[in-house]
Scaffold this active site. Sequence first.
Site, PDB file in Angstrom:
ATOM      1  N   CYS A 225       0.815  -1.204  -0.084  1.00 52.12           N
ATOM      2  CA  CYS A 225      -0.158  -0.083   0.002  1.00 52.12           C
ATOM      3  C   CYS A 225       0.745   1.354   0.031  1.00 52.12           C
ATOM      4  CB  CYS A 225      -0.946  -0.044   1.044  1.00 52.12           C
ATOM      5  SG  CYS A 225      -2.047  -1.457   1.131  1.00 52.12           S
TER       6      CYS A 225
ATOM      7  N   HIS B  19      -3.466   6.856   3.764  1.00 50.19           N
ATOM      8  CA  HIS B  19      -4.045   5.614   3.414  1.00 50.19           C
ATOM      9  C   HIS B  19      -5.055   5.358   3.571  1.00 50.19           C
ATOM     10  CE1 HIS B  19      -3.641   2.030   1.556  1.00 50.19           C
ATOM     11  NE2 HIS B  19      -3.663   1.212   2.626  1.00 50.19           N
TER      12      HIS B  19
ATOM     13  N   ASN C  24     -10.028  -0.238   0.299  1.00 50.11           N
ATOM     14  CA  ASN C  24      -8.733  -0.039   0.315  1.00 50.11           C
ATOM     15  C   ASN C  24      -8.223  -0.474  -1.115  1.00 50.11           C
ATOM     16  OD1 ASN C  24      -5.868  -0.236   0.687  1.00 50.11           O
ATOM     17  ND2 ASN C  24      -5.888  -1.158   2.454  1.00 50.11           N
TER      18      ASN C  24
HETATM   19  O1  UT7 Z   1      -3.688  -1.427   3.358  1.00 52.56           O
HETATM   20  C1  UT7 Z   1      -2.936  -2.376   4.473  1.00 52.56           C
HETATM   21  C2  UT7 Z   1      -3.145  -2.159   5.825  1.00 52.56           C
HETATM   22  N1  UT7 Z   1      -4.356  -2.871   6.237  1.00 52.56           N
HETATM   23  C3  UT7 Z   1      -4.905  -2.279   7.306  1.00 52.56           C
HETATM   24  O2  UT7 Z   1      -4.721  -1.100   7.663  1.00 52.56           O
HETATM   25  C4  UT7 Z   1      -6.117  -2.905   7.927  1.00 52.56           C
HETATM   26  C5  UT7 Z   1      -5.926  -2.794   9.422  1.00 52.56           C
HETATM   27  N2  UT7 Z   1      -6.725  -3.656  10.150  1.00 52.56           N
HETATM   28  C6  UT7 Z   1      -8.145  -3.323  10.322  1.00 52.56           C
HETATM   29  O3  UT7 Z   1      -8.789  -2.264   9.622  1.00 52.56           O
HETATM   30  C7  UT7 Z   1      -9.060  -4.049  11.120  1.00 52.56           C
HETATM   31  O4  UT7 Z   1      -8.327  -4.628  12.187  1.00 52.56           O
HETATM   32  C8  UT7 Z   1     -10.089  -4.997  10.562  1.00 52.56           C
HETATM   33  C9  UT7 Z   1     -11.206  -4.055   9.986  1.00 52.56           C
HETATM   34  C10 UT7 Z   1      -9.420  -5.813   9.489  1.00 52.56           C
HETATM   35  C11 UT7 Z   1     -10.865  -5.907  11.731  1.00 52.56           C
HETATM   36  O5  UT7 Z   1     -11.436  -4.945  12.693  1.00 52.56           O
HETATM   37  P1  UT7 Z   1     -11.430  -5.410  14.216  1.00 52.56           P
HETATM   38  O6  UT7 Z   1     -11.976  -4.359  14.969  1.00 52.56           O
HETATM   39  O7  UT7 Z   1      -9.801  -5.451  14.396  1.00 52.56           O
HETATM   40  O8  UT7 Z   1     -11.894  -6.905  14.222  1.00 52.56           O
HETATM   41  P2  UT7 Z   1     -11.192  -7.987  14.585  1.00 52.56           P
HETATM   42  O9  UT7 Z   1     -10.303  -8.670  13.457  1.00 52.56           O
HETATM   43  O10 UT7 Z   1     -10.667  -8.052  16.031  1.00 52.56           O
HETATM   44  O11 UT7 Z   1     -12.545  -9.258  14.781  1.00 52.56           O
HETATM   45  C12 UT7 Z   1     -13.536  -8.696  15.602  1.00 52.56           C
HETATM   46  C13 UT7 Z   1     -14.684  -9.831  15.515  1.00 52.56           C
HETATM   47  C14 UT7 Z   1     -14.172 -11.355  15.390  1.00 52.56           C
HETATM   48  O12 UT7 Z   1     -15.116 -12.238  16.059  1.00 52.56           O
HETATM   49  P3  UT7 Z   1     -14.914 -12.637  17.454  1.00 52.56           P
HETATM   50  O13 UT7 Z   1     -13.721 -13.513  17.374  1.00 52.56           O
HETATM   51  O14 UT7 Z   1     -14.799 -11.552  18.326  1.00 52.56           O
HETATM   52  O15 UT7 Z   1     -16.120 -13.510  17.543  1.00 52.56           O
HETATM   53  C15 UT7 Z   1     -14.153 -11.314  13.828  1.00 52.56           C
HETATM   54  O16 UT7 Z   1     -14.401 -12.817  13.612  1.00 52.56           O
HETATM   55  O17 UT7 Z   1     -15.416  -9.406  14.351  1.00 52.56           O
HETATM   56  C16 UT7 Z   1     -15.284 -10.575  13.487  1.00 52.56           C
HETATM   57  N3  UT7 Z   1     -15.290 -10.091  11.805  1.00 52.56           N
HETATM   58  C17 UT7 Z   1     -16.366  -9.907  11.123  1.00 52.56           C
HETATM   59  N4  UT7 Z   1     -17.783  -9.971  11.632  1.00 52.56           N
HETATM   60  C18 UT7 Z   1     -18.482  -9.528  10.623  1.00 52.56           C
HETATM   61  C19 UT7 Z   1     -14.226  -9.920  11.206  1.00 52.56           C
HETATM   62  N5  UT7 Z   1     -14.406  -9.793  10.057  1.00 52.56           N
HETATM   63  C20 UT7 Z   1     -15.724  -9.446  10.133  1.00 52.56           C
HETATM   64  C21 UT7 Z   1     -16.976  -9.354   9.144  1.00 52.56           C
HETATM   65  N6  UT7 Z   1     -18.108  -9.252   9.424  1.00 52.56           N
HETATM   66  N7  UT7 Z   1     -16.569  -8.981   7.683  1.00 52.56           N
END
Ligand code: UT7
Length: 327
Positions: A114, A254, A284
């Site tokens: 990115c 970004h 993104n």
């Molecule tokens: O361009 C390269 C750089 N990339 C980035 O900067 C991305 C950085 N990361 C993020 O933007 C965030 O970490 C995410 C958007 C990817 C995820 O958000 P989060 O608040 O960190 O969520 P998490 O990964 O901790 O997941 C929380 C919960 C999980 O469920 P449990 O384990 O708490 O039951 C996930 O399984 O949300 C669940 N989850 C979803 N639920 C519904 C993850 N993806 C989804 C989804 N829909 N699409």
Amino acid sequence: MRRTSSILSTGAYLPSRVLANAELEKMVETTNEWILSRTGIRERRIADEGEFTSDMGARAAEQAIELGGIDPKSIDLIICATCTPDTIFPSTACHIQHKIGATRAAAFDIQAACSGFLYALVTADQFISSGVYQTILVIGAEKLSSIVNWQDRNTCVLFGDGAGAVILQHRPGARGVLSFDLGADGAQTEILSIPAGGCRVPLTPEVLDQRLQFIQMSGKEVFKYAVNAMNRSAEESLEKAGCKPEQIRWFIPHQANQRIVDAVAQRMNVGLEHFVINLDRYGNTSAACMPIALHETNMAGKLDRGDLLLMVSFGGGLTWASTVLEW
Ligand code: UT7
């Protein structure tokens, strides 16, 4: 005195197909509410099957060429930032060179995920400041839909396709790129990667079954790292340029996640109204984020000569990059 490089013109291309959150609800176990509240993304664009990174890059480049009023044959160098090249080789920049008829131009790709566009812009700036080249086309183009695992809700909701481009030139009196900061942390390669498809893990039927040819990401770890690295890098570029945040008219971050942008803005003590945000519409688009956002700001008439911009990015590698430039 340093020979400066400045942006003559911009261009962008977004595929017409819109993939809204509601449609994703039918593909994986997710909801519009989750995607919107956790990322800020409402929809993203998806390229056609037969539409490749070089096609999108060429469309963005043609617009920048037209708006800059230059002849493609006057372009000395094409640098394309992408992590979704048409082919491993030849480079996507070579495919684009042919499509736009820039027959005199040297051409190569840069891969810094990115952060790629800013790595490419800074590289182009070096060629101009050294006096070697006069006109450089810098492109960020991605077909991320081709490397997304459409069964993985953790990642497939985040990414989109598109391309942006700028023409960089030395123009007497224009100050252009004032400072930059590039960085990488190769100890963190595992938290955001495509494990297979290179020489380390060649593609075999077993590897394809495990879907290792697609993006894998530890979202939370990447999130924390992104906020810290983007802040540090932005501060570094501001200091090198001798600028204070309040002198910057537009911050172009970004476009990964609205919550990352909010955290960066808060730490810099800058109001969100100074941030350019289009992730709600495009998600993104990796290396394409920066030039698309810049082009839209330009086309909206929100850039006046002398305005200061801060662009800051972050991505797989891990890599980060920022620049302060005068419009
Ligand atoms: O361009 C390269 C750089 N990339 C980035 O900067 C991305 C950085 N990361 C993020 O933007 C965030 O970490 C995410 C958007 C990817 C995820 O958000 P989060 O608040 O960190 O969520 P998490 O990964 O901790 O997941 C929380 C919960 C999980 O469920 P449990 O384990 O708490 O039951 C996930 O399984 O949300 C669940 N989850 C979803 N639920 C519904 C993850 N993806 C989804 C989804 N829909 N699409």
